[in-house]
Design a protein around this motif. Structure first.
Motif, PDB file in Angstrom:
ATOM      1  N   ASP A  84       0.715  -1.193   0.165  1.00 40.45           N
ATOM      2  CA  ASP A  84      -0.116   0.123   0.001  1.00 40.45           C
ATOM      3  C   ASP A  84       0.859   1.409  -0.089  1.00 40.45           C
ATOM      4  OD1 ASP A  84      -2.332  -1.598   0.047  1.00 40.45           O
ATOM      5  OD2 ASP A  84      -2.666  -1.292   2.447  1.00 40.45           O
ATOM      6  N   ALA A  85       1.843   1.232   0.736  1.00 37.81           N
ATOM      7  CA  ALA A  85       2.661   2.369   0.763  1.00 37.81           C
ATOM      8  C   ALA A  85       3.416   2.586  -0.444  1.00 37.81           C
ATOM      9  CB  ALA A  85       3.806   2.235   2.054  1.00 37.81           C
ATOM     10  N   LEU A  86       3.916   1.484  -1.146  1.00 38.87           N
ATOM     11  CA  LEU A  86       4.588   1.667  -2.392  1.00 38.87           C
ATOM     12  C   LEU A  86       3.745   2.229  -3.470  1.00 38.87           C
ATOM     13  CD1 LEU A  86       7.042  -1.549  -2.263  1.00 38.87           C
ATOM     14  CD2 LEU A  86       7.694   0.781  -1.671  1.00 38.87           C
ATOM     15  N   GLU A  87       2.389   1.840  -3.493  1.00 43.92           N
ATOM     16  CA  GLU A  87       1.608   2.017  -4.290  1.00 43.92           C
ATOM     17  C   GLU A  87       1.238   3.575  -4.075  1.00 43.92           C
ATOM     18  OE1 GLU A  87      -2.360   0.294  -6.395  1.00 43.92           O
ATOM     19  OE2 GLU A  87      -2.225   0.099  -4.263  1.00 43.92           O
ATOM     20  N   SER A  88       1.100   3.927  -2.857  1.00 44.08           N
ATOM     21  CA  SER A  88       0.800   5.418  -2.496  1.00 44.08           C
ATOM     22  C   SER A  88       1.951   6.365  -2.861  1.00 44.08           C
ATOM     23  CB  SER A  88       0.603   5.693  -1.011  1.00 44.08           C
ATOM     24  OG  SER A  88      -0.806   5.037  -0.611  1.00 44.08           O
ATOM     25  N   ALA A  89       3.039   6.031  -3.124  1.00 46.15           N
ATOM     26  CA  ALA A  89       4.196   6.735  -3.517  1.00 46.15           C
ATOM     27  C   ALA A  89       4.427   6.607  -4.610  1.00 46.15           C
ATOM     28  CB  ALA A  89       5.411   6.004  -2.623  1.00 46.15           C
ATOM     29  N   GLY A  90       3.651   5.895  -5.456  1.00 48.02           N
ATOM     30  CA  GLY A  90       3.561   5.781  -7.036  1.00 48.02           C
ATOM     31  C   GLY A  90       5.041   4.853  -7.527  1.00 48.02           C
ATOM     32  N   LEU A  91       5.327   3.975  -6.672  1.00 47.83           N
ATOM     33  CA  LEU A  91       6.427   3.141  -6.966  1.00 47.83           C
ATOM     34  C   LEU A  91       6.073   1.845  -7.345  1.00 47.83           C
ATOM     35  CD1 LEU A  91       8.760   4.082  -4.148  1.00 47.83           C
ATOM     36  CD2 LEU A  91       8.678   5.076  -6.396  1.00 47.83           C
ATOM     37  N   ALA A  92       4.761   1.434  -7.009  1.00 50.26           N
ATOM     38  CA  ALA A  92       4.021   0.056  -7.336  1.00 50.26           C
ATOM     39  C   ALA A  92       2.854   0.307  -7.760  1.00 50.26           C
ATOM     40  CB  ALA A  92       4.395  -0.999  -6.444  1.00 50.26           C
ATOM     41  N   ALA A  93       2.292  -0.494  -8.520  1.00 48.64           N
ATOM     42  CA  ALA A  93       0.910  -0.596  -9.051  1.00 48.64           C
ATOM     43  C   ALA A  93       0.174  -1.854  -8.823  1.00 48.64           C
ATOM     44  CB  ALA A  93       0.758   0.109 -10.326  1.00 48.64           C
ATOM     45  N   ARG A  94      -1.047  -1.862  -8.608  1.00 47.54           N
ATOM     46  CA  ARG A  94      -1.781  -3.324  -8.728  1.00 47.54           C
ATOM     47  C   ARG A  94      -2.572  -3.523 -10.001  1.00 47.54           C
ATOM     48  NH1 ARG A  94      -2.180  -1.969  -2.860  1.00 47.54           N
ATOM     49  NH2 ARG A  94      -1.707  -3.684  -1.755  1.00 47.54           N
ATOM     50  N   SER A  95      -2.595  -4.717 -10.277  1.00 48.99           N
ATOM     51  CA  SER A  95      -3.456  -4.988 -11.483  1.00 48.99           C
ATOM     52  C   SER A  95      -4.165  -6.348 -11.212  1.00 48.99           C
ATOM     53  CB  SER A  95      -2.407  -4.943 -12.768  1.00 48.99           C
ATOM     54  OG  SER A  95      -1.570  -5.947 -12.505  1.00 48.99           O
ATOM     55  N   SER A  96      -5.117  -6.762 -12.142  1.00 48.31           N
ATOM     56  CA  SER A  96      -5.881  -7.934 -12.222  1.00 48.31           C
ATOM     57  C   SER A  96      -4.944  -9.105 -12.467  1.00 48.31           C
ATOM     58  CB  SER A  96      -6.989  -7.872 -12.820  1.00 48.31           C
ATOM     59  OG  SER A  96      -7.918  -6.791 -12.198  1.00 48.31           O
ATOM     60  N   ASP A  97      -4.894 -10.225 -11.936  1.00 44.30           N
ATOM     61  CA  ASP A  97      -4.217 -11.390 -12.384  1.00 44.30           C
ATOM     62  C   ASP A  97      -5.252 -11.895 -13.600  1.00 44.30           C
ATOM     63  OD1 ASP A  97      -3.227 -13.873 -12.973  1.00 44.30           O
ATOM     64  OD2 ASP A  97      -2.809 -14.114 -10.739  1.00 44.30           O
ATOM     65  N   PRO A  98      -4.447 -11.966 -14.666  1.00 41.08           N
ATOM     66  CA  PRO A  98      -5.267 -12.371 -16.042  1.00 41.08           C
ATOM     67  C   PRO A  98      -5.699 -13.987 -15.753  1.00 41.08           C
ATOM     68  CG  PRO A  98      -3.184 -11.963 -16.666  1.00 41.08           C
ATOM     69  CD  PRO A  98      -3.163 -11.635 -15.166  1.00 41.08           C
ATOM     70  N   THR A  99      -4.996 -14.678 -14.925  1.00 40.71           N
ATOM     71  CA  THR A  99      -5.389 -16.119 -14.814  1.00 40.71           C
ATOM     72  C   THR A  99      -6.283 -16.578 -13.728  1.00 40.71           C
ATOM     73  OG1 THR A  99      -3.293 -16.385 -13.774  1.00 40.71           O
ATOM     74  CG2 THR A  99      -3.009 -16.704 -15.738  1.00 40.71           C
ATOM     75  N   ASP A 100      -6.411 -15.364 -12.862  1.00 38.96           N
ATOM     76  CA  ASP A 100      -7.164 -15.635 -11.792  1.00 38.96           C
ATOM     77  C   ASP A 100      -7.930 -14.062 -11.336  1.00 38.96           C
ATOM     78  OD1 ASP A 100      -8.480 -16.120  -9.237  1.00 38.96           O
ATOM     79  OD2 ASP A 100      -6.630 -17.073  -8.080  1.00 38.96           O
ATOM     80  N   ARG A 101      -9.192 -14.147 -11.704  1.00 37.58           N
ATOM     81  CA  ARG A 101      -9.868 -12.842 -11.371  1.00 37.58           C
ATOM     82  C   ARG A 101      -9.847 -12.591  -9.809  1.00 37.58           C
ATOM     83  NH1 ARG A 101     -15.813 -13.357 -11.234  1.00 37.58           N
ATOM     84  NH2 ARG A 101     -16.284 -15.711 -10.759  1.00 37.58           N
ATOM     85  N   ARG A 102      -9.677 -13.596  -9.083  1.00 35.36           N
ATOM     86  CA  ARG A 102      -9.812 -12.984  -7.589  1.00 35.36           C
ATOM     87  C   ARG A 102      -8.477 -12.464  -6.991  1.00 35.36           C
ATOM     88  NH1 ARG A 102     -10.672 -18.727  -5.255  1.00 35.36           N
ATOM     89  NH2 ARG A 102      -9.277 -19.037  -7.213  1.00 35.36           N
TER      90      ARG A 102
END
Length: 152
Positions: A84-102
């Protein structure tokens, strides 16, 4: 176990075993490498997670937070907080897993890759500075010994 003090070897250092000396040296270099981390705005945990994410991402296109937690040896909840901290800092991003929608994957952003490069360069500079104390013959011997250890 204490760190190796700078300067001539003390009796404690001279009598320490090889494993202890390697661990002490690794701890010192890690600490010295972290000295410049403040300028990047990262905590040591975030820096470690960023480097781990980079290594894992080189093997897989995206990394599950649970895989990051396992790699770092921390609880999944702690890995989520770091992510969460890395994402808030713009250093990482989350994306959906194309092989597992959960599932959700974590990956470095361009800014994150830039920080990884800066961290690795800083750590390399610290190690290179320390190696400058060795003459060429000592460096060749160290290279030979490290190669033996890596091949063992």
């Amino acid at each position: 176990m204490t760190d190796i003090p700078p300067g001539p070897p003390t009796e404690e250092v001279r009598s320490a075993g090889e494993v202890d000396l390697l661990l002490r040296l690794a701890r010192r270099w890690r600490r010295l490498g972290l000295d410049g981390a403040d300028g990047l705005g990262l905590t040591p945990h975030q820096e470690r997670a960023l480097l781990a994410l980079s290594r894992l991402e080189a093997q897989h296109e995206g990394v599950r937070v649970s895989s990051l937690a396992q790699h770092l040896g921390i609880a999944p909840r702690s890995a989520t907080e770091v992510a969460d901290a890395l994402e808030s800092a713009g250093l990482a991003a989350r994306s959906s897993d194309p092989t597992d929608r959960r599932a959700v994957l974590l990956g470095l952003t361009e800014a994150g890759r830039g920080i990884v490069t800066a961290v690795r360069e800083r750590r390399r500079a610290v190690a290179e500075q320390a190696l400058q104390t060795l003459d060429e013959a000592d460096r060749a011997e160290l290279r030979r010994l490290l190669t033996l250890l890596l091949e063992a």
